[in-house]
Design a protein around this motif. Structure first.
Motif, PDB file in Angstrom:
ATOM      1  N   SER A  91       0.844  -1.197   0.000  1.00  0.00           N
ATOM      2  CA  SER A  91       0.000   0.000   0.000  1.00  0.00           C
ATOM      3  C   SER A  91       0.877   1.244   0.000  1.00  0.00           C
ATOM      4  O   SER A  91       1.994   1.239   0.528  1.00  0.00           O
ATOM      5  N   ARG A  92       0.352   2.324  -0.587  1.00  0.00           N
ATOM      6  CA  ARG A  92       1.102   3.585  -0.613  1.00  0.00           C
ATOM      7  C   ARG A  92       0.804   4.384   0.650  1.00  0.00           C
ATOM      8  O   ARG A  92      -0.225   4.214   1.289  1.00  0.00           O
ATOM      9  N   GLY A  93       1.734   5.233   0.967  1.00  0.00           N
ATOM     10  CA  GLY A  93       1.519   6.104   2.114  1.00  0.00           C
ATOM     11  C   GLY A  93       2.548   5.896   3.198  1.00  0.00           C
ATOM     12  O   GLY A  93       3.199   4.853   3.271  1.00  0.00           O
ATOM     13  N   PRO A  94       2.688   6.879   4.080  1.00  0.00           N
ATOM     14  CA  PRO A  94       3.731   6.841   5.115  1.00  0.00           C
ATOM     15  C   PRO A  94       3.456   5.793   6.186  1.00  0.00           C
ATOM     16  O   PRO A  94       4.363   5.402   6.913  1.00  0.00           O
ATOM     17  N   ASN A  95       2.211   5.328   6.326  1.00  0.00           N
ATOM     18  CA  ASN A  95       1.875   4.391   7.396  1.00  0.00           C
ATOM     19  C   ASN A  95       1.690   2.958   6.900  1.00  0.00           C
ATOM     20  O   ASN A  95       1.069   2.137   7.571  1.00  0.00           O
ATOM     21  N   SER A  96       2.244   2.654   5.743  1.00  0.00           N
ATOM     22  CA  SER A  96       2.068   1.311   5.178  1.00  0.00           C
ATOM     23  C   SER A  96       2.987   0.282   5.818  1.00  0.00           C
ATOM     24  O   SER A  96       2.783  -0.921   5.659  1.00  0.00           O
ATOM     25  N   THR A  97       4.004   0.731   6.537  1.00  0.00           N
ATOM     26  CA  THR A  97       4.921  -0.203   7.189  1.00  0.00           C
ATOM     27  C   THR A  97       5.408   0.379   8.511  1.00  0.00           C
ATOM     28  O   THR A  97       5.511   1.602   8.661  1.00  0.00           O
ATOM     29  N   ASP A  98       5.671  -0.495   9.466  1.00  0.00           N
ATOM     30  CA  ASP A  98       6.256  -0.080  10.740  1.00  0.00           C
ATOM     31  C   ASP A  98       7.636  -0.696  10.940  1.00  0.00           C
ATOM     32  O   ASP A  98       8.185  -0.710  12.032  1.00  0.00           O
ATOM     33  N   GLY A  99       8.211  -1.227   9.861  1.00  0.00           N
ATOM     34  CA  GLY A  99       9.520  -1.864   9.936  1.00  0.00           C
ATOM     35  C   GLY A  99       9.441  -3.356  10.217  1.00  0.00           C
ATOM     36  O   GLY A  99      10.398  -4.089   9.953  1.00  0.00           O
ATOM     37  N   LEU A 100       8.316  -3.805  10.766  1.00  0.00           N
ATOM     38  CA  LEU A 100       8.115  -5.229  11.036  1.00  0.00           C
ATOM     39  C   LEU A 100       7.234  -5.874   9.978  1.00  0.00           C
ATOM     40  O   LEU A 100       7.423  -7.026   9.617  1.00  0.00           O
ATOM     41  N   ALA A 101       6.245  -5.121   9.521  1.00  0.00           N
ATOM     42  CA  ALA A 101       5.299  -5.640   8.530  1.00  0.00           C
ATOM     43  C   ALA A 101       4.867  -4.521   7.607  1.00  0.00           C
ATOM     44  O   ALA A 101       4.833  -3.349   7.994  1.00  0.00           O
ATOM     45  N   THR A 102       4.537  -4.923   6.373  1.00  0.00           N
ATOM     46  CA  THR A 102       4.065  -3.975   5.366  1.00  0.00           C
ATOM     47  C   THR A 102       2.659  -4.371   4.919  1.00  0.00           C
ATOM     48  O   THR A 102       2.406  -5.539   4.608  1.00  0.00           O
ATOM     49  N   ILE A 103       1.759  -3.401   4.904  1.00  0.00           N
ATOM     50  CA  ILE A 103       0.385  -3.650   4.468  1.00  0.00           C
ATOM     51  C   ILE A 103       0.322  -3.641   2.950  1.00  0.00           C
ATOM     52  O   ILE A 103       1.000  -2.844   2.291  1.00  0.00           O
ATOM     53  N   GLY A 104      -0.476  -4.524   2.399  1.00  0.00           N
ATOM     54  CA  GLY A 104      -0.626  -4.535   0.941  1.00  0.00           C
ATOM     55  C   GLY A 104      -1.682  -5.529   0.495  1.00  0.00           C
ATOM     56  O   GLY A 104      -2.522  -5.962   1.287  1.00  0.00           O
ATOM     57  N   THR A 105      -1.615  -5.886  -0.774  1.00  0.00           N
ATOM     58  CA  THR A 105      -2.559  -6.834  -1.365  1.00  0.00           C
ATOM     59  C   THR A 105      -1.784  -7.993  -1.973  1.00  0.00           C
ATOM     60  O   THR A 105      -0.826  -7.781  -2.722  1.00  0.00           O
ATOM     61  N   LEU A 106      -2.210  -9.204  -1.637  1.00  0.00           N
ATOM     62  CA  LEU A 106      -1.569 -10.410  -2.160  1.00  0.00           C
ATOM     63  C   LEU A 106      -2.450 -11.002  -3.248  1.00  0.00           C
ATOM     64  O   LEU A 106      -3.656 -11.168  -3.056  1.00  0.00           O
ATOM     65  N   GLU A 107      -1.855 -11.319  -4.394  1.00  0.00           N
ATOM     66  CA  GLU A 107      -2.572 -11.941  -5.496  1.00  0.00           C
ATOM     67  C   GLU A 107      -2.087 -13.375  -5.669  1.00  0.00           C
ATOM     68  O   GLU A 107      -0.900 -13.624  -5.866  1.00  0.00           O
ATOM     69  N   ILE A 108      -3.028 -14.333  -5.580  1.00  0.00           N
ATOM     70  CA  ILE A 108      -2.708 -15.755  -5.714  1.00  0.00           C
ATOM     71  C   ILE A 108      -3.386 -16.278  -6.980  1.00  0.00           C
ATOM     72  O   ILE A 108      -4.614 -16.279  -7.069  1.00  0.00           O
ATOM     73  N   PRO A 109      -2.614 -16.716  -7.971  1.00  0.00           N
ATOM     74  CA  PRO A 109      -3.223 -17.237  -9.202  1.00  0.00           C
ATOM     75  C   PRO A 109      -3.842 -18.608  -8.950  1.00  0.00           C
ATOM     76  O   PRO A 109      -3.287 -19.432  -8.227  1.00  0.00           O
ATOM     77  N   LEU A 110      -4.990 -18.858  -9.560  1.00  0.00           N
ATOM     78  CA  LEU A 110      -5.676 -20.138  -9.426  1.00  0.00           C
ATOM     79  C   LEU A 110      -5.468 -20.981 -10.679  1.00  0.00           C
ATOM     80  O   LEU A 110      -5.198 -20.444 -11.759  1.00  0.00           O
ATOM     81  N   PRO A 111      -5.592 -22.309 -10.571  1.00  0.00           N
ATOM     82  CA  PRO A 111      -5.425 -23.163 -11.755  1.00  0.00           C
ATOM     83  C   PRO A 111      -6.526 -22.921 -12.778  1.00  0.00           C
ATOM     84  O   PRO A 111      -7.625 -22.480 -12.438  1.00  0.00           O
ATOM     85  N   ASP A 112      -6.241 -23.234 -14.023  1.00  0.00           N
ATOM     86  CA  ASP A 112      -7.192 -22.996 -15.111  1.00  0.00           C
ATOM     87  C   ASP A 112      -8.358 -23.975 -15.120  1.00  0.00           C
ATOM     88  O   ASP A 112      -9.405 -23.697 -15.677  1.00  0.00           O
TER      89      ASP A 112
END
Length: 380
Positions: A91-112
């Motif tokens: 995620s963008r922005g100054p509060n997206s990480t505290d040095g231990l963890a970073t907030i964001g979005t995970l994309e997992i591809p599924l089988p066809d």
């Protein structure tokens, strides 16, 4: 057309720069679409595949009954090995990480297709995952910790480490240890070399144990011919690797190397001679032959430490002379052994009342070693 990707808000944990680790949630019904179970087995060439034990149906049933009830709280998460094709966008922005963890979005591809391999493998929680795939609460959020590692060696290493509180079956651990090359806890590390040697004894064509050792990966069909518990052999070899054992001199304590070839030769020579000394007792189920029972394997293993010490004074372990001398040494104790019928005179026990307990192993070992040493003393 439905997009073949699952997107979830996630935390990327800043733990290991080489192995990304994510914490996120999946719906119970999505687990089966995302992750598969890597069952332990072997291919036709004998290569070990997977690492998971078989399904415990009663355990799965109990979990499912709870999940299908009311007022469910299920904090027990899963650990998944994720493919390198997953994508994490912070995620963008100054509060997206505290040095231990970073907030964001995970994309997992599924089988066809439904029959295609799923992208992730379950490292911990396979019984829970099976219940989650069947629960009527398919939207229940489930906590997942996922690390990116397609290398099965890393997956096996983590599998062994996370299953220390509720111990894995010993035969499963025995078979997995030779395939793990990372630094192991002391308790597991001590069992790795014996496990490697047992693996060789079960696969090498010149081994008397070929195909006779019960393995976690064995199919039901193969297990009908396997009569020896691998843990009994592991324990016997562990004993021989202690300072009083015949295999100990082939461990170089100064540089940590081991002469596994010589160790294997000693084991093959000795146990081939045991097989040929007691052909009527070899290869039978433990219920019909106590030689194939844990008490017989462990006791004959202790005799090996005394007997092979003498054999190796004059010959090399893989020579024909070593086999012939070993046969001669075993002939000393052979008339006193009752593996399939009769009574053990030194124990005053019928052959089939010997059990795989510490007491009986000690009693039988002492009888065999005493007979051998007394005979040797009288002829020297």
């Amino acid at each position: 057309m439905t997009e073949r990707i699952i997107r979830r808000r996630a935390l990327r944990i800043e733990q290991n720069p080489n192995i990304p680790l994510y914490i996120f949630a999946l719906e119970a019904g999505e687990i089966d679409r995302v992750a598969d179970v890597a069952r332990i087995s072997r291919d036709e060439a004998g290569k070990l595949l997977g690492y998971q034990r078989p399904e415990k149906r009663q355990h799965v049933k109990q979990i499912l009954e709870y999940l299908d009830g009311g007022d469910v709280l299920f904090p027990n998460g899963l650990i998944l090995a994720l493919p390198s094709t997953v994508r994490f966008r912070g995620s963008r922005g100054p509060n997206s990480t505290d040095g231990l963890a970073t907030i964001g979005t995970l994309e997992i591809p599924l089988p066809d297709s439904p029959n295609a391999p799923r992208p992730a493998l379950i490292v911990d929680g396979q019984q829970r995952s099976l219940a989650l795939a069947r629960t009527r609460h398919s939207k229940l959020p489930i906590t997942v910790a996922g690390f990116v590692a397609e290398d099965v060696e890393i997956q096996r290493d983590q599998f062994l480490r996370v299953n220390t509180v509720s111990p894995l079956p010993r035969d499963l651990v025995t078979e997995l240890l030779p395939e793990v090359n990372t630094k192991l806890p002391t308790r597991l590390s001590a069992r790795k070399l014996p496990s490697i040697l047992v693996n060789a004894l079960n696969q090498d064509p010149d081994s008397p144990f070929k195909g006779l050792i019960k393995r976690a990966s064995s199919t039901t069909e193969k297990n009908t011919h396997a009569v020896v518990a691998d843990n009994s052999l592991v324990a016997a070899i562990e004993q021989s690797l202690t300072p009083s054992g015949v295999l100990f001199p082939y461990k170089n304590l100064s540089d940590g190397t081991t002469d596994t070839d010589t160790m294997r030769s000693i084991l093959v020579t000795y146990w081939t001679a045991v097989r040929d000394t007691f052909p009527g007792a070899w290869g039978l189920p433990p219920t019909k032959s106590r030689l194939m029972h844990g008490v017989g394997i462990r006791s004959m293993g202790r005799l090996m430490d005394r007997l092979m010490d003498r054999v190796l004074e004059t010959t090399e372990p893989n020579s024909k002379d070593a086999y012939e001398i070993t046969m001669g040494e075993l002939a000393i104790v052979a008339p006193h052994c009752h593996w399939t019928k009769g009574r053990w005179n030194g124990l005053n026990l019928p052959w089939n009342e010997l059990e795989n307990t510490g007491r009986h192993i000690n009693l039988l070992s002492n009888v065999l070693i005493r007979i051998y040493l007394q005979s040797r003393k009288s002829t020297s």
